[in-house]
Design a protein around this motif. Structure first.
Motif, PDB file in Angstrom:
ATOM      1  N   VAL A   1      -4.594  21.383  -2.307  1.00  0.00           N
ATOM      2  CA  VAL A   1      -3.627  21.537  -3.405  1.00  0.00           C
ATOM      3  C   VAL A   1      -4.354  21.955  -4.680  1.00  0.00           C
ATOM      4  N   ALA A   2      -5.489  21.316  -4.956  1.00  0.00           N
ATOM      5  CA  ALA A   2      -6.253  21.637  -6.167  1.00  0.00           C
ATOM      6  C   ALA A   2      -6.739  23.082  -6.153  1.00  0.00           C
ATOM      7  N   GLN A   3      -7.048  23.602  -4.970  1.00  0.00           N
ATOM      8  CA  GLN A   3      -7.501  24.991  -4.833  1.00  0.00           C
ATOM      9  C   GLN A   3      -6.337  25.980  -4.939  1.00  0.00           C
ATOM     10  N   GLY A   4      -5.124  25.470  -4.974  1.00  0.00           N
ATOM     11  CA  GLY A   4      -3.951  26.329  -5.071  1.00  0.00           C
ATOM     12  C   GLY A   4      -3.486  26.884  -3.741  1.00  0.00           C
ATOM     13  N   LYS A   5      -4.019  26.361  -2.647  1.00  0.00           N
ATOM     14  CA  LYS A   5      -3.601  26.851  -1.332  1.00  0.00           C
ATOM     15  C   LYS A   5      -2.223  26.336  -0.951  1.00  0.00           C
ATOM     16  N   TYR A   6      -1.827  25.220  -1.520  1.00  0.00           N
ATOM     17  CA  TYR A   6      -0.502  24.636  -1.299  1.00  0.00           C
ATOM     18  C   TYR A   6       0.027  24.136  -2.627  1.00  0.00           C
ATOM     19  N   GLN A   7       1.348  24.142  -2.749  1.00  0.00           N
ATOM     20  CA  GLN A   7       1.966  23.681  -3.991  1.00  0.00           C
ATOM     21  C   GLN A   7       1.999  22.167  -4.096  1.00  0.00           C
ATOM     22  N   SER A   8       1.940  21.495  -2.944  1.00  0.00           N
ATOM     23  CA  SER A   8       2.003  20.032  -2.960  1.00  0.00           C
ATOM     24  C   SER A   8       1.305  19.479  -1.726  1.00  0.00           C
ATOM     25  N   GLU A   9       1.028  18.204  -1.773  1.00  0.00           N
ATOM     26  CA  GLU A   9       0.436  17.530  -0.619  1.00  0.00           C
ATOM     27  C   GLU A   9       1.394  17.565   0.563  1.00  0.00           C
ATOM     28  N   GLU A  10       2.681  17.415   0.281  1.00  0.00           N
ATOM     29  CA  GLU A  10       3.678  17.455   1.345  1.00  0.00           C
ATOM     30  C   GLU A  10       3.673  18.805   2.054  1.00  0.00           C
ATOM     31  N   ALA A  11       3.546  19.895   1.276  1.00  0.00           N
ATOM     32  CA  ALA A  11       3.529  21.235   1.868  1.00  0.00           C
ATOM     33  C   ALA A  11       2.315  21.409   2.770  1.00  0.00           C
ATOM     34  N   ALA A  12       1.179  20.877   2.371  1.00  0.00           N
ATOM     35  CA  ALA A  12      -0.034  20.978   3.186  1.00  0.00           C
ATOM     36  C   ALA A  12       0.129  20.202   4.488  1.00  0.00           C
ATOM     37  N   VAL A  13       0.672  18.998   4.398  1.00  0.00           N
ATOM     38  CA  VAL A  13       0.867  18.182   5.593  1.00  0.00           C
ATOM     39  C   VAL A  13       1.900  18.827   6.512  1.00  0.00           C
ATOM     40  N   LEU A  14       2.964  19.382   5.952  1.00  0.00           N
ATOM     41  CA  LEU A  14       3.974  20.065   6.772  1.00  0.00           C
ATOM     42  C   LEU A  14       3.383  21.264   7.507  1.00  0.00           C
ATOM     43  N   ASP A  15       2.485  21.990   6.842  1.00  0.00           N
ATOM     44  CA  ASP A  15       1.843  23.115   7.504  1.00  0.00           C
ATOM     45  C   ASP A  15       0.994  22.618   8.665  1.00  0.00           C
ATOM     46  N   GLY A  16       0.307  21.504   8.484  1.00  0.00           N
ATOM     47  CA  GLY A  16      -0.460  20.914   9.572  1.00  0.00           C
ATOM     48  C   GLY A  16       0.427  20.525  10.740  1.00  0.00           C
ATOM     49  N   ILE A  17       1.583  19.977  10.443  1.00  0.00           N
ATOM     50  CA  ILE A  17       2.524  19.593  11.498  1.00  0.00           C
ATOM     51  C   ILE A  17       3.044  20.831  12.223  1.00  0.00           C
ATOM     52  N   ARG A  18       3.321  21.906  11.483  1.00  0.00           N
ATOM     53  CA  ARG A  18       3.756  23.158  12.117  1.00  0.00           C
ATOM     54  C   ARG A  18       2.677  23.678  13.068  1.00  0.00           C
ATOM     55  N   LEU A  19       1.415  23.586  12.638  1.00  0.00           N
ATOM     56  CA  LEU A  19       0.323  24.025  13.503  1.00  0.00           C
ATOM     57  C   LEU A  19       0.235  23.163  14.763  1.00  0.00           C
ATOM     58  N   LEU A  20       0.383  21.861  14.623  1.00  0.00           N
ATOM     59  CA  LEU A  20       0.370  20.974  15.781  1.00  0.00           C
ATOM     60  C   LEU A  20       1.515  21.289  16.729  1.00  0.00           C
ATOM     61  N   LYS A  21       2.685  21.531  16.169  1.00  0.00           N
ATOM     62  CA  LYS A  21       3.840  21.877  16.999  1.00  0.00           C
ATOM     63  C   LYS A  21       3.571  23.166  17.765  1.00  0.00           C
ATOM     64  N   GLY A  22       3.009  24.153  17.086  1.00  0.00           N
ATOM     65  CA  GLY A  22       2.683  25.410  17.742  1.00  0.00           C
ATOM     66  C   GLY A  22       1.665  25.228  18.852  1.00  0.00           C
ATOM     67  N   ARG A  23       0.688  24.360  18.614  1.00  0.00           N
ATOM     68  CA  ARG A  23      -0.322  24.092  19.634  1.00  0.00           C
ATOM     69  C   ARG A  23       0.307  23.446  20.862  1.00  0.00           C
ATOM     70  N   GLU A  24       1.209  22.499  20.647  1.00  0.00           N
ATOM     71  CA  GLU A  24       1.878  21.838  21.774  1.00  0.00           C
ATOM     72  C   GLU A  24       2.772  22.808  22.533  1.00  0.00           C
ATOM     73  N   GLU A  25       3.449  23.702  21.819  1.00  0.00           N
ATOM     74  CA  GLU A  25       4.273  24.713  22.476  1.00  0.00           C
ATOM     75  C   GLU A  25       3.405  25.640  23.318  1.00  0.00           C
ATOM     76  N   LEU A  26       2.245  26.009  22.784  1.00  0.00           N
ATOM     77  CA  LEU A  26       1.331  26.869  23.525  1.00  0.00           C
ATOM     78  C   LEU A  26       0.811  26.162  24.773  1.00  0.00           C
ATOM     79  N   ARG A  27       0.483  24.885  24.657  1.00  0.00           N
ATOM     80  CA  ARG A  27       0.033  24.127  25.824  1.00  0.00           C
ATOM     81  C   ARG A  27       1.109  24.109  26.911  1.00  0.00           C
ATOM     82  N   ALA A  28       2.356  23.936  26.502  1.00  0.00           N
ATOM     83  CA  ALA A  28       3.457  23.915  27.472  1.00  0.00           C
ATOM     84  C   ALA A  28       3.596  25.273  28.153  1.00  0.00           C
ATOM     85  N   LYS A  29       3.457  26.351  27.384  1.00  0.00           N
ATOM     86  CA  LYS A  29       3.556  27.692  27.970  1.00  0.00           C
ATOM     87  C   LYS A  29       2.398  27.952  28.924  1.00  0.00           C
TER      88      LYS A  29
END
Length: 82
Positions: free
Chosen positions: A17-45
């Motif tokens: 957040v301090a580096q300006g890569k995300y607007q908030s801590e919540e946005a950074a954590v949500l992006d991490g969750i999206r990545l995890l979801k994508g990884r799990e979807e890929l594993r299933a495929k």
């Protein structure tokens, strides 16, 4: 949901957040969750593909590469939304 992150993870999120890569801590954590979801979807495929190969089902390489390229484009568009 409230989470208590380990100090190292918390500091990492705050630095993003301090580096300006995300607007908030919540946005950074949500992006991490999206990545995890994508990884799990890929594993299933991948598991589905392995099952298909075990049964003797296969696809021509052109179809496979088209599908992979479409998936890469989808994931990249999700990453660009943040």
């Amino acid at each position: 949901m409230n989470l208590d992150l380990p100090v190292e993870a918390n500091d990492f999120v705050k630095s993003l957040v301090a580096q300006g890569k995300y607007q908030s801590e919540e946005a950074a954590v949500l992006d991490g969750i999206r990545l995890l979801k994508g990884r799990e979807e890929l594993r299933a495929k991948i598991a589905t593909g392995i099952d298909q190969l075990d049964r003797g089902d296969s696809f021509d390489e052109e179809s496979v590469f088209d599908e992979v390229e479409a998936e890469i484009a989808r994931v990249e568009s999700l990453n660009n939304q943040c």
